[in-house]
Design a protein around this motif. Sequence first.
Motif, PDB file in Angstrom:
ATOM      1  N   MET A  54     -67.560  81.043 -68.329  1.00  0.00           N
ATOM      2  CA  MET A  54     -67.020  79.780 -67.812  1.00  0.00           C
ATOM      3  C   MET A  54     -65.566  79.956 -67.374  1.00  0.00           C
ATOM      4  O   MET A  54     -65.147  79.404 -66.346  1.00  0.00           O
ATOM      5  N   PHE A  55     -64.799  80.744 -68.122  1.00  0.00           N
ATOM      6  CA  PHE A  55     -63.417  81.045 -67.741  1.00  0.00           C
ATOM      7  C   PHE A  55     -63.389  81.791 -66.409  1.00  0.00           C
ATOM      8  O   PHE A  55     -62.608  81.461 -65.524  1.00  0.00           O
ATOM      9  N   PHE A  56     -64.250  82.792 -66.268  1.00  0.00           N
ATOM     10  CA  PHE A  56     -64.318  83.542 -65.007  1.00  0.00           C
ATOM     11  C   PHE A  56     -64.645  82.608 -63.844  1.00  0.00           C
ATOM     12  O   PHE A  56     -63.984  82.641 -62.807  1.00  0.00           O
ATOM     13  N   GLU A  57     -65.659  81.785 -63.995  1.00  0.00           N
ATOM     14  CA  GLU A  57     -66.065  80.876 -62.914  1.00  0.00           C
ATOM     15  C   GLU A  57     -64.933  79.916 -62.545  1.00  0.00           C
ATOM     16  O   GLU A  57     -64.671  79.690 -61.361  1.00  0.00           O
ATOM     17  N   LEU A  58     -64.275  79.362 -63.543  1.00  0.00           N
ATOM     18  CA  LEU A  58     -63.184  78.422 -63.283  1.00  0.00           C
ATOM     19  C   LEU A  58     -62.046  79.091 -62.530  1.00  0.00           C
ATOM     20  O   LEU A  58     -61.555  78.566 -61.526  1.00  0.00           O
ATOM     21  N   THR A  59     -61.627  80.253 -62.990  1.00  0.00           N
ATOM     22  CA  THR A  59     -60.492  80.921 -62.345  1.00  0.00           C
ATOM     23  C   THR A  59     -60.885  81.503 -60.990  1.00  0.00           C
ATOM     24  O   THR A  59     -60.101  81.465 -60.043  1.00  0.00           O
ATOM     25  N   TRP A  60     -62.101  82.025 -60.871  1.00  0.00           N
ATOM     26  CA  TRP A  60     -62.562  82.580 -59.598  1.00  0.00           C
ATOM     27  C   TRP A  60     -62.616  81.483 -58.529  1.00  0.00           C
ATOM     28  O   TRP A  60     -62.105  81.639 -57.428  1.00  0.00           O
ATOM     29  N   ARG A  61     -63.235  80.370 -58.864  1.00  0.00           N
ATOM     30  CA  ARG A  61     -63.352  79.279 -57.892  1.00  0.00           C
ATOM     31  C   ARG A  61     -61.983  78.740 -57.499  1.00  0.00           C
ATOM     32  O   ARG A  61     -61.736  78.442 -56.331  1.00  0.00           O
ATOM     33  N   GLY A  62     -61.089  78.626 -58.467  1.00  0.00           N
ATOM     34  CA  GLY A  62     -59.740  78.163 -58.164  1.00  0.00           C
ATOM     35  C   GLY A  62     -59.003  79.129 -57.255  1.00  0.00           C
ATOM     36  O   GLY A  62     -58.343  78.724 -56.293  1.00  0.00           O
ATOM     37  N   ASP A 112     -57.106  67.944 -68.100  1.00  0.00           N
ATOM     38  CA  ASP A 112     -58.256  67.785 -68.984  1.00  0.00           C
ATOM     39  C   ASP A 112     -58.080  68.729 -70.165  1.00  0.00           C
ATOM     40  O   ASP A 112     -57.992  69.949 -69.973  1.00  0.00           O
ATOM     41  N   PRO A 113     -58.039  68.207 -71.384  1.00  0.00           N
ATOM     42  CA  PRO A 113     -57.850  69.076 -72.554  1.00  0.00           C
ATOM     43  C   PRO A 113     -58.924  70.154 -72.687  1.00  0.00           C
ATOM     44  O   PRO A 113     -58.667  71.242 -73.187  1.00  0.00           O
ATOM     45  N   ARG A 114     -60.121  69.875 -72.201  1.00  0.00           N
ATOM     46  CA  ARG A 114     -61.190  70.880 -72.270  1.00  0.00           C
ATOM     47  C   ARG A 114     -60.905  72.043 -71.334  1.00  0.00           C
ATOM     48  O   ARG A 114     -61.168  73.191 -71.671  1.00  0.00           O
ATOM     49  N   VAL A 115     -60.354  71.742 -70.167  1.00  0.00           N
ATOM     50  CA  VAL A 115     -60.006  72.802 -69.211  1.00  0.00           C
ATOM     51  C   VAL A 115     -58.856  73.627 -69.769  1.00  0.00           C
ATOM     52  O   VAL A 115     -58.867  74.865 -69.691  1.00  0.00           O
ATOM     53  N   ILE A 116     -57.871  72.956 -70.345  1.00  0.00           N
ATOM     54  CA  ILE A 116     -56.746  73.676 -70.951  1.00  0.00           C
ATOM     55  C   ILE A 116     -57.237  74.586 -72.067  1.00  0.00           C
ATOM     56  O   ILE A 116     -56.846  75.751 -72.138  1.00  0.00           O
ATOM     57  N   ALA A 117     -58.124  74.080 -72.908  1.00  0.00           N
ATOM     58  CA  ALA A 117     -58.673  74.897 -73.998  1.00  0.00           C
ATOM     59  C   ALA A 117     -59.456  76.087 -73.446  1.00  0.00           C
ATOM     60  O   ALA A 117     -59.362  77.199 -73.975  1.00  0.00           O
ATOM     61  N   LEU A 118     -60.216  75.873 -72.370  1.00  0.00           N
ATOM     62  CA  LEU A 118     -60.975  76.966 -71.756  1.00  0.00           C
ATOM     63  C   LEU A 118     -60.030  78.027 -71.198  1.00  0.00           C
ATOM     64  O   LEU A 118     -60.241  79.231 -71.399  1.00  0.00           O
ATOM     65  N   LEU A 119     -58.973  77.602 -70.527  1.00  0.00           N
ATOM     66  CA  LEU A 119     -58.005  78.552 -69.978  1.00  0.00           C
ATOM     67  C   LEU A 119     -57.284  79.323 -71.078  1.00  0.00           C
ATOM     68  O   LEU A 119     -57.123  80.542 -70.984  1.00  0.00           O
ATOM     69  N   VAL A 153     -60.294  81.345 -55.135  1.00  0.00           N
ATOM     70  CA  VAL A 153     -60.896  81.330 -53.806  1.00  0.00           C
ATOM     71  C   VAL A 153     -60.478  80.075 -53.048  1.00  0.00           C
ATOM     72  O   VAL A 153     -60.095  80.135 -51.881  1.00  0.00           O
ATOM     73  N   ARG A 154     -60.537  78.936 -53.718  1.00  0.00           N
ATOM     74  CA  ARG A 154     -60.170  77.669 -53.068  1.00  0.00           C
ATOM     75  C   ARG A 154     -58.723  77.710 -52.579  1.00  0.00           C
ATOM     76  O   ARG A 154     -58.426  77.362 -51.440  1.00  0.00           O
ATOM     77  N   HIS A 155     -57.826  78.169 -53.426  1.00  0.00           N
ATOM     78  CA  HIS A 155     -56.412  78.198 -53.044  1.00  0.00           C
ATOM     79  C   HIS A 155     -56.127  79.276 -51.998  1.00  0.00           C
ATOM     80  O   HIS A 155     -55.295  79.076 -51.112  1.00  0.00           O
ATOM     81  N   TYR A 156     -56.789  80.408 -52.081  1.00  0.00           N
ATOM     82  CA  TYR A 156     -56.577  81.479 -51.104  1.00  0.00           C
ATOM     83  C   TYR A 156     -56.989  81.026 -49.710  1.00  0.00           C
ATOM     84  O   TYR A 156     -56.236  81.134 -48.746  1.00  0.00           O
ATOM     85  N   TYR A 157     -58.202  80.510 -49.576  1.00  0.00           N
ATOM     86  CA  TYR A 157     -58.711  80.149 -48.267  1.00  0.00           C
ATOM     87  C   TYR A 157     -58.110  78.856 -47.720  1.00  0.00           C
ATOM     88  O   TYR A 157     -58.268  78.551 -46.548  1.00  0.00           O
TER      89      TYR A 157
END
Length: 98
Positions: free
Chosen positions: A57-65, A5-12, A67-71
């Motif tokens: 929004m960047f923090f939330e996106l990276t934090w959730r990712g 998603d170009p919006r996600v890439i731009a956010l990152l 946590v999801r990948h860790y667990y």
Amino acid sequence: DARPDPRVIALLEGGCRWLDTEARMHGGTDFASLPEPAREEIAHIAAASAPVTGQHMFFELTWRGAVRHYYARPEVWPSLGYDGPPQPRGFPNADRKP
């Protein structure tokens, strides 16, 4: 759809630029060059910022990712007291009445 998603890439990309800008204000050359306490301080700034801001929004996106990948990693489960999902091992006594 597996396309990025170009919006996600731009956010990152924007979030990474923000991290490096904050790092320079904390005396570093970039975020990765900072000691862990300074990186944590910047993460706290992002987490505490207003929900509509890019850094939040960047923090939330990276934090959730993270946590999801860790667990999702089976080697982490024992430390949580979790034996893992019942499948694919199955329920060995499912054919018997309780």
